[in-house]
Design an enzyme around this catalytic site. Structure first.
Site, PDB file in Angstrom:
ATOM      1  N   THR A 120       0.821  -1.207   0.000  1.00 16.53           N
ATOM      2  CA  THR A 120       0.000   0.000   0.000  1.00 16.53           C
ATOM      3  C   THR A 120       0.857   1.259   0.000  1.00 16.53           C
ATOM      4  O   THR A 120       1.980   1.253   0.521  1.00 16.53           O
ATOM      5  CB  THR A 120      -0.905  -0.020   1.253  1.00 16.53           C
ATOM      6  OG1 THR A 120      -1.481   1.265   1.432  1.00 16.53           O
ATOM      7  CG2 THR A 120      -0.111  -0.335   2.516  1.00 16.53           C
ATOM      8  N   ASP A 121       0.305   2.352  -0.514  1.00 16.14           N
ATOM      9  CA  ASP A 121       1.010   3.642  -0.454  1.00 16.14           C
ATOM     10  C   ASP A 121       1.111   4.172   0.975  1.00 16.14           C
ATOM     11  O   ASP A 121       1.901   5.068   1.265  1.00 16.14           O
ATOM     12  CB  ASP A 121       0.321   4.678  -1.367  1.00 16.14           C
ATOM     13  CG  ASP A 121      -1.136   4.951  -1.021  1.00 16.14           C
ATOM     14  OD1 ASP A 121      -1.677   4.308  -0.099  1.00 16.14           O
ATOM     15  OD2 ASP A 121      -1.747   5.816  -1.689  1.00 16.14           O
ATOM     16  N   GLU A 122       0.296   3.579   1.889  1.00 20.51           N
ATOM     17  CA  GLU A 122       0.296   4.087   3.270  1.00 20.51           C
ATOM     18  C   GLU A 122       1.609   3.866   3.984  1.00 20.51           C
ATOM     19  O   GLU A 122       1.854   4.463   5.035  1.00 20.51           O
ATOM     20  CB  GLU A 122      -0.817   3.413   4.075  1.00 20.51           C
ATOM     21  CG  GLU A 122      -2.175   3.736   3.570  1.00 20.51           C
ATOM     22  CD  GLU A 122      -3.261   3.365   4.552  1.00 20.51           C
ATOM     23  OE1 GLU A 122      -2.941   3.030   5.709  1.00 20.51           O
ATOM     24  OE2 GLU A 122      -4.419   3.407   4.149  1.00 20.51           O
ATOM     25  N   TYR A 147      -1.780  -0.778  10.996  1.00 24.92           N
ATOM     26  CA  TYR A 147      -1.940  -1.417   9.674  1.00 24.92           C
ATOM     27  C   TYR A 147      -0.782  -1.058   8.754  1.00 24.92           C
ATOM     28  O   TYR A 147      -0.107  -1.931   8.194  1.00 24.92           O
ATOM     29  CB  TYR A 147      -3.271  -1.005   9.031  1.00 24.92           C
ATOM     30  CG  TYR A 147      -3.307  -1.279   7.534  1.00 24.92           C
ATOM     31  CD1 TYR A 147      -3.287  -2.586   7.046  1.00 24.92           C
ATOM     32  CD2 TYR A 147      -3.324  -0.230   6.609  1.00 24.92           C
ATOM     33  CE1 TYR A 147      -3.286  -2.840   5.670  1.00 24.92           C
ATOM     34  CE2 TYR A 147      -3.323  -0.474   5.245  1.00 24.92           C
ATOM     35  CZ  TYR A 147      -3.304  -1.773   4.778  1.00 24.92           C
ATOM     36  OH  TYR A 147      -3.296  -2.029   3.429  1.00 24.92           O
ATOM     37  N   LYS A 151       2.334  -3.381   7.102  1.00 27.93           N
ATOM     38  CA  LYS A 151       2.595  -3.527   5.664  1.00 27.93           C
ATOM     39  C   LYS A 151       4.033  -3.069   5.347  1.00 27.93           C
ATOM     40  O   LYS A 151       4.732  -3.690   4.553  1.00 27.93           O
ATOM     41  CB  LYS A 151       1.590  -2.728   4.833  1.00 27.93           C
ATOM     42  CG  LYS A 151       0.148  -3.210   4.924  1.00 27.93           C
ATOM     43  CD  LYS A 151      -0.074  -4.613   4.380  1.00 27.93           C
ATOM     44  CE  LYS A 151       0.112  -4.704   2.883  1.00 27.93           C
ATOM     45  NZ  LYS A 151      -0.272  -6.045   2.365  1.00 27.93           N
TER      46      LYS A 151
HETATM   47  P1  NAD Z   1      -9.616  -7.416   2.176  1.00 23.30           P
HETATM   48  O1  NAD Z   1      -9.612  -7.186   3.641  1.00 23.30           O
HETATM   49  O2  NAD Z   1     -10.836  -7.116   1.408  1.00 23.30           O
HETATM   50  O3  NAD Z   1      -9.232  -8.929   1.855  1.00 23.30           O
HETATM   51  C1  NAD Z   1      -8.196  -9.598   2.532  1.00 23.30           C
HETATM   52  C2  NAD Z   1      -8.339 -11.087   2.267  1.00 23.30           C
HETATM   53  O4  NAD Z   1      -7.235 -11.759   2.933  1.00 23.30           O
HETATM   54  C3  NAD Z   1      -9.630 -11.702   2.832  1.00 23.30           C
HETATM   55  O5  NAD Z   1     -10.176 -12.628   1.915  1.00 23.30           O
HETATM   56  C4  NAD Z   1      -9.155 -12.425   4.101  1.00 23.30           C
HETATM   57  O6  NAD Z   1      -9.963 -13.557   4.421  1.00 23.30           O
HETATM   58  C5  NAD Z   1      -7.755 -12.825   3.707  1.00 23.30           C
HETATM   59  N1  NAD Z   1      -6.855 -12.998   4.873  1.00 23.30           N
HETATM   60  C6  NAD Z   1      -6.672 -12.132   5.901  1.00 23.30           C
HETATM   61  N2  NAD Z   1      -5.775 -12.656   6.771  1.00 23.30           N
HETATM   62  C7  NAD Z   1      -5.398 -13.851   6.267  1.00 23.30           C
HETATM   63  C8  NAD Z   1      -4.503 -14.863   6.700  1.00 23.30           C
HETATM   64  N3  NAD Z   1      -3.815 -14.766   7.849  1.00 23.30           N
HETATM   65  N4  NAD Z   1      -4.339 -15.972   5.936  1.00 23.30           N
HETATM   66  C9  NAD Z   1      -5.035 -16.105   4.764  1.00 23.30           C
HETATM   67  N5  NAD Z   1      -5.923 -15.196   4.314  1.00 23.30           N
HETATM   68  C10 NAD Z   1      -6.088 -14.081   5.059  1.00 23.30           C
HETATM   69  O7  NAD Z   1      -8.361  -6.588   1.624  1.00 23.30           O
HETATM   70  P2  NAD Z   1      -8.158  -5.898   0.209  1.00 23.30           P
HETATM   71  O8  NAD Z   1      -8.642  -4.505   0.269  1.00 23.30           O
HETATM   72  O9  NAD Z   1      -8.628  -6.812  -0.842  1.00 23.30           O
HETATM   73  O10 NAD Z   1      -6.545  -5.819   0.171  1.00 23.30           O
HETATM   74  C11 NAD Z   1      -5.780  -6.877  -0.390  1.00 23.30           C
HETATM   75  C12 NAD Z   1      -4.315  -6.516  -0.325  1.00 23.30           C
HETATM   76  O11 NAD Z   1      -4.064  -5.324  -1.064  1.00 23.30           O
HETATM   77  C13 NAD Z   1      -3.811  -6.239   1.078  1.00 23.30           C
HETATM   78  O12 NAD Z   1      -2.503  -6.762   1.186  1.00 23.30           O
HETATM   79  C14 NAD Z   1      -3.794  -4.732   1.192  1.00 23.30           C
HETATM   80  O13 NAD Z   1      -2.807  -4.306   2.107  1.00 23.30           O
HETATM   81  C15 NAD Z   1      -3.431  -4.358  -0.228  1.00 23.30           C
HETATM   82  N6  NAD Z   1      -3.901  -3.035  -0.670  1.00 23.30           N
HETATM   83  C16 NAD Z   1      -5.202  -2.679  -0.526  1.00 23.30           C
HETATM   84  C17 NAD Z   1      -5.643  -1.451  -1.010  1.00 23.30           C
HETATM   85  C18 NAD Z   1      -7.094  -1.015  -0.905  1.00 23.30           C
HETATM   86  O14 NAD Z   1      -7.395   0.127  -1.243  1.00 23.30           O
HETATM   87  N7  NAD Z   1      -8.004  -1.861  -0.472  1.00 23.30           N
HETATM   88  C19 NAD Z   1      -4.715  -0.581  -1.615  1.00 23.30           C
HETATM   89  C20 NAD Z   1      -3.381  -0.980  -1.721  1.00 23.30           C
HETATM   90  C21 NAD Z   1      -2.990  -2.210  -1.263  1.00 23.30           C
HETATM   91  O1  DAU Z   2      -4.082   3.841   0.463  1.00 20.72           O
HETATM   92  C1  DAU Z   2      -4.307   2.462   0.356  1.00 20.72           C
HETATM   93  C2  DAU Z   2      -5.135   2.010   1.545  1.00 20.72           C
HETATM   94  O2  DAU Z   2      -6.446   2.504   1.329  1.00 20.72           O
HETATM   95  C3  DAU Z   2      -5.148   0.490   1.716  1.00 20.72           C
HETATM   96  O3  DAU Z   2      -3.863   0.060   2.041  1.00 20.72           O
HETATM   97  C4  DAU Z   2      -6.121   0.077   2.812  1.00 20.72           C
HETATM   98  O4  DAU Z   2      -6.203  -1.338   2.869  1.00 20.72           O
HETATM   99  C5  DAU Z   2      -7.493   0.650   2.489  1.00 20.72           C
HETATM  100  O5  DAU Z   2      -8.393   0.349   3.545  1.00 20.72           O
HETATM  101  C6  DAU Z   2      -7.389   2.166   2.322  1.00 20.72           C
HETATM  102  O6  DAU Z   2      -7.041   2.805   3.566  1.00 20.72           O
HETATM  103  P1  DAU Z   2      -7.778   4.156   4.052  1.00 20.72           P
HETATM  104  O7  DAU Z   2      -7.645   4.247   5.515  1.00 20.72           O
HETATM  105  O8  DAU Z   2      -7.367   5.303   3.216  1.00 20.72           O
HETATM  106  O9  DAU Z   2      -9.293   3.754   3.590  1.00 20.72           O
HETATM  107  P2  DAU Z   2     -10.720   3.923   4.293  1.00 20.72           P
HETATM  108  O10 DAU Z   2     -11.710   3.394   3.300  1.00 20.72           O
HETATM  109  O11 DAU Z   2     -10.767   3.374   5.661  1.00 20.72           O
HETATM  110  O12 DAU Z   2     -10.880   5.505   4.391  1.00 20.72           O
HETATM  111  C7  DAU Z   2     -10.704   6.351   3.261  1.00 20.72           C
HETATM  112  C8  DAU Z   2     -10.794   7.798   3.746  1.00 20.72           C
HETATM  113  O13 DAU Z   2     -12.129   8.066   4.182  1.00 20.72           O
HETATM  114  C9  DAU Z   2      -9.921   8.105   4.940  1.00 20.72           C
HETATM  115  O14 DAU Z   2      -9.481   9.458   4.850  1.00 20.72           O
HETATM  116  C10 DAU Z   2     -10.855   7.947   6.137  1.00 20.72           C
HETATM  117  C11 DAU Z   2     -12.167   8.444   5.576  1.00 20.72           C
HETATM  118  N1  DAU Z   2     -13.408   7.854   6.127  1.00 20.72           N
HETATM  119  C12 DAU Z   2     -13.500   6.511   6.245  1.00 20.72           C
HETATM  120  C13 DAU Z   2     -14.679   5.933   6.678  1.00 20.72           C
HETATM  121  C14 DAU Z   2     -14.813   4.436   6.823  1.00 20.72           C
HETATM  122  C15 DAU Z   2     -14.473   8.704   6.417  1.00 20.72           C
HETATM  123  O15 DAU Z   2     -14.377   9.943   6.302  1.00 20.72           O
HETATM  124  N2  DAU Z   2     -15.645   8.139   6.850  1.00 20.72           N
HETATM  125  C16 DAU Z   2     -15.797   6.782   6.990  1.00 20.72           C
HETATM  126  O16 DAU Z   2     -16.901   6.343   7.386  1.00 20.72           O
END
Ligand code: NAD
Ligand code: DAU
Length: 331
Positions: A120-122, A147, A151
């Site tokens: 993630t960019d975080e 989190y 990562k």
């Molecule tokens: P998600 O929470 O929707 O899905 C995660 C999946 O991993 C689920 O199916 C869960 O059951 C599985 N999992 C969790 N812990 C596990 C374990 N110990 N063993 C096996 N399976 C396990 O997450 P997502 O949003 O799909 O993110 C997927 C990946 O991409 C993550 O590594 C996250 O850090 C990365 N990522 C997410 C975003 C985003 O915006 N969502 C952005 C950049 C990177």
């Molecule tokens: O940047 C990549 C990341 O983006 C991934 O690594 C994470 O897995 C993914 O969850 C996401 O992280 P954020 O914390 O940015 O996403 P989230 O959806 O939780 O929140 C997005 C923005 O919205 C953040 O500034 C918090 C805000 N927010 C979130 C929720 C749930 C609100 O203002 N209201 C809300 O109810």
């Protein structure tokens, strides 16, 4: 080619599996997923006859080693992914994200297999709103939350295993994804499903935090491009120039769903809330033929809203549980 996809029942992982099942029919896919609250095997129903599914924990050395031995490449998505949850209980983030990645690294090292680690960019921390710079591959890691720290720790393990042990691995750091199958705890699905249930969207703080949005299909296409065209041992940032503050996103959702522009609520802020993320994806674009295809976020949001509107059985119970958890922390 045999491909092990960890976390393939989650949001990005299941979209990845559905996509490569169509675009890379020669890939034999095995999904390893622990089916936590965020994983749903039903996401993979359309390809159920074409893939193998193993329910198991990526932090378990035995299951990981058995599956890695039988694959050519691992694409690693499995992780605990929600910042708010990491503030309430960090341990699952340490176990899944750090120990899970360590188990995979040791196993791909032992068996000489290829790994792609999705991150993630975080991990880079945050930027000021008026900072002209964006994150690049050279930006120092500076994570803010449990989190993002977990990562970042996993990213550093991958870099060390590449350098010290010659493991064949790549890393990608992507910005915020949106699209179908995203858990309703996350910002965009939470607000869409709120509006569908007649609840005002909830913005943390003043709603001025900026995220760099990308459609999940664009993220997954970039992962495929890195796997096929990227250089071994390298890190690639994935982003689609989609910076918007949270109020702008809510405003688009309200407009698309026929509600007044001020129909939202400001709630308490997330502790340590990162202000702004912004990705410079020049390296990825220079070294691969990847280009984002979803350049109209309003259109992407419209199809995402339609998906949630017709798939309420998929998110109904998760929504109730997630809103109970938000109520406990007052957000
Ligand atoms: P998600 O929470 O929707 O899905 C995660 C999946 O991993 C689920 O199916 C869960 O059951 C599985 N999992 C969790 N812990 C596990 C374990 N110990 N063993 C096996 N399976 C396990 O997450 P997502 O949003 O799909 O993110 C997927 C990946 O991409 C993550 O590594 C996250 O850090 C990365 N990522 C997410 C975003 C985003 O915006 N969502 C952005 C950049 C990177
Ligand atoms: O940047 C990549 C990341 O983006 C991934 O690594 C994470 O897995 C993914 O969850 C996401 O992280 P954020 O914390 O940015 O996403 P989230 O959806 O939780 O929140 C997005 C923005 O919205 C953040 O500034 C918090 C805000 N927010 C979130 C929720 C749930 C609100 O203002 N209201 C809300 O109810």
């Amino acid at each position: 080619m045999r491909v092990l996809v960890t976390g393939g029942a989650g949001f990005i992982g299941s979209n990845f599996v559905l996509r490569v099942a169509a675009t890379r029919p020669h890939w034999q896919i095995t999904v390893l997923d622990a089916l936590t609250y965020a994983g749903d095997r039903a996401n993979l129903e359309p390809v159920a006859g074409h893939i193998d599914f193993v329910e198991g924990n990526v932090a378990s050395a035995e299951v990981v080693d058995r599956l890695v031995a039988a694959t050519d490449m691992v694409v690693h998505f499995a992780a605990e992914s929600h910042n708010d949850n990491s503030l309430s209980d960090p341990w699952p983030f340490v176990e899944s994200n750090i120990i899970g990645t360590y188990r995979l690294l040791e196993s791909v090292r032992r068996h000489g297999k290829r790994l792609h680690h999705t991150s993630t960019d975080e991990v880079y921390g945050d930027l000021d709103l008026d900072d002209p710079q964006r994150f690049t591959e050279a930006t120092a890691l500076n994570p803010s939350s449990p989190y993002s720290a977990s990562k970042g720790a996993a990213d550093l393990l991958v870099r060390a295993w590449v350098r010290s042990f010659g493991v064949r691995a790549t890393v990608s750091n992507c910005s915020n994804n949106y699209g179908p199958f995203q858990h309703v705890e996350k910002f965009i699905p939470r607000q869409i499903t709120n509006v569908l249930w007649g609840i005002r969207p909830k913005l943390y703080g003043q709603g001025r935090n900026v995220r760099d949005w990308i459609h999940v299909d664009d993220h997954n296409d970039a992962v495929v491009a890195i796997v096929e065209q990227g250089r071994m041992g390298e890190t690639y940032l994935i982003g689609a120039d989609g910076e918007r503050d949270n109020r702008q996103i809510v405003s688009m959702i309200l407009q698309l769903m026929g509600k007044p522009d001020d129909w939202f609520e400001l709630v308490g802020d997330r502790p340590g809330h990162d202000l702004r993320y912004a990705i410079d994806s020049s390296k990825l674009r220079a070294e691969t033929d990847w280009r984002p295809r979803y350049d109209d976020m309003r259109a992407g949001l419209r199809t995402t809203i339609d998906w949630y509107a017709v798939n309420e059985p998929w998110w109904h119970d998760a929504k109730l549980a997630s809103e109970r958890a938000y109520a406990r922390i007052g957000r």
